[in-house]
Motif scaffolding. Sequence first.
Motif, PDB file in Angstrom:
ATOM      1  N   LEU A  92      18.162   0.107  33.796  1.00  9.97           N
ATOM      2  CA  LEU A  92      18.025  -1.302  33.409  1.00  9.97           C
ATOM      3  C   LEU A  92      18.332  -1.540  31.935  1.00  9.97           C
ATOM      4  CD1 LEU A  92      14.778  -2.208  35.386  1.00  9.97           C
ATOM      5  CD2 LEU A  92      17.150  -2.754  35.983  1.00  9.97           C
ATOM      6  N   ASP A  93      18.670  -0.481  31.207  1.00 12.92           N
ATOM      7  CA  ASP A  93      19.004  -0.538  29.787  1.00 12.92           C
ATOM      8  C   ASP A  93      17.873  -1.180  28.976  1.00 12.92           C
ATOM      9  OD1 ASP A  93      20.600  -0.005  27.593  1.00 12.92           O
ATOM     10  OD2 ASP A  93      21.599  -1.967  27.681  1.00 12.92           O
ATOM     11  N   LEU A  94      16.662  -0.661  29.156  1.00 16.12           N
ATOM     12  CA  LEU A  94      15.484  -1.182  28.470  1.00 16.12           C
ATOM     13  C   LEU A  94      15.157  -0.324  27.251  1.00 16.12           C
ATOM     14  CD1 LEU A  94      13.255  -1.938  31.565  1.00 16.12           C
ATOM     15  CD2 LEU A  94      14.609  -3.534  30.234  1.00 16.12           C
ATOM     16  N   PRO A  95      14.651  -0.926  26.178  1.00 11.31           N
ATOM     17  CA  PRO A  95      14.325  -0.167  24.966  1.00 11.31           C
ATOM     18  C   PRO A  95      12.948   0.510  25.056  1.00 11.31           C
ATOM     19  CG  PRO A  95      13.890  -2.484  24.600  1.00 11.31           C
ATOM     20  CD  PRO A  95      14.486  -2.368  25.983  1.00 11.31           C
ATOM     21  N   TRP A 122       6.810  -4.804  29.052  1.00 11.82           N
ATOM     22  CA  TRP A 122       8.247  -5.023  29.185  1.00 11.82           C
ATOM     23  C   TRP A 122       8.526  -6.124  30.198  1.00 11.82           C
ATOM     24  CZ3 TRP A 122       6.244  -0.371  27.821  1.00 11.82           C
ATOM     25  CH2 TRP A 122       6.847   0.285  26.753  1.00 11.82           C
ATOM     26  N   VAL A 123       7.779  -6.141  31.292  1.00 13.74           N
ATOM     27  CA  VAL A 123       7.962  -7.178  32.306  1.00 13.74           C
ATOM     28  C   VAL A 123       7.686  -8.548  31.703  1.00 13.74           C
ATOM     29  CG1 VAL A 123       7.033  -8.094  34.469  1.00 13.74           C
ATOM     30  CG2 VAL A 123       7.452  -5.646  34.241  1.00 13.74           C
ATOM     31  N   LEU A 124       6.597  -8.670  30.958  1.00 11.72           N
ATOM     32  CA  LEU A 124       6.255  -9.966  30.347  1.00 11.72           C
ATOM     33  C   LEU A 124       7.303 -10.403  29.331  1.00 11.72           C
ATOM     34  CD1 LEU A 124       2.406  -9.499  29.905  1.00 11.72           C
ATOM     35  CD2 LEU A 124       3.606 -10.878  31.619  1.00 11.72           C
ATOM     36  N   VAL A 125       7.766  -9.462  28.511  1.00  8.39           N
ATOM     37  CA  VAL A 125       8.796  -9.807  27.516  1.00  8.39           C
ATOM     38  C   VAL A 125      10.060 -10.293  28.203  1.00  8.39           C
ATOM     39  CG1 VAL A 125      10.358  -8.805  25.801  1.00  8.39           C
ATOM     40  CG2 VAL A 125       7.913  -8.346  25.666  1.00  8.39           C
ATOM     41  N   PHE A 128       9.420 -13.787  29.787  1.00 13.96           N
ATOM     42  CA  PHE A 128       9.290 -14.870  28.806  1.00 13.96           C
ATOM     43  C   PHE A 128      10.591 -15.149  28.054  1.00 13.96           C
ATOM     44  CE2 PHE A 128       4.535 -13.955  28.556  1.00 13.96           C
ATOM     45  CZ  PHE A 128       4.243 -14.983  29.445  1.00 13.96           C
ATOM     46  N   THR A 129      11.494 -14.175  28.004  1.00 12.29           N
ATOM     47  CA  THR A 129      12.772 -14.403  27.328  1.00 12.29           C
ATOM     48  C   THR A 129      13.863 -14.855  28.292  1.00 12.29           C
ATOM     49  OG1 THR A 129      13.351 -12.053  27.515  1.00 12.29           O
ATOM     50  CG2 THR A 129      12.285 -12.789  25.470  1.00 12.29           C
ATOM     51  N   GLY A 130      13.494 -15.148  29.525  1.00 11.63           N
ATOM     52  CA  GLY A 130      14.466 -15.698  30.467  1.00 11.63           C
ATOM     53  C   GLY A 130      15.176 -14.680  31.335  1.00 11.63           C
TER      54      GLY A 130
END
Length: 195
Positions: A92-95, A122-125, A128-130
Amino acid sequence: LLTVISSTITRALQAIQLFIAFGSSTIVFFTITFYMLSAEQDVLTLLVEKIHPAATSEMLQRMRDTVDAAIIMPISGASRNAIFLLLVYWALDLPCAHIACVGVVLFTLFPLFYAWVVCLPWVLVWCFTGRWVTGLLLLVAMVLILSGHTEREIMLQKQTGIGDYVHAFSLCLGVYVFGINGVLFGPMLVCVAKL
């Protein structure tokens, strides 16, 4: 100029020391691994034969299962969960996957919450960022992957009576009594107590 030379020599000596320490540890590790793989009997069998020669094969199997349930299984489960998490975060290319891995390992070894709870920030971020799809995909993947045990783990937990909470308690007690060495000594005490 003198400080630059001194600093360079110090760094070179530190690098040499690291190389020697790593090299000797590697040699010892490979020697022990080769010995264990080439021996006709496993280490537990050799130890039990020395201490209690009249031990039956049934008793040895019960000991192996107890060691597996108390020491091997939780560590392998934590490693497996961390690897799955890394793969999902990479896909998912997550940091900050390394931070999530540490959390998953801790929550797998000390099951205060489900291990998938670590991915909630990470799910919430992402939500919330669309980026709803990425957030929900991460949540679903982590819940499916990190929610359970393998069939062998469940069978061993039932046979030996050593579940997640007993293992977590043994780790906490071991660290409290023995310090960092208690990570190994705590579960070993559980093994001895179960025999």
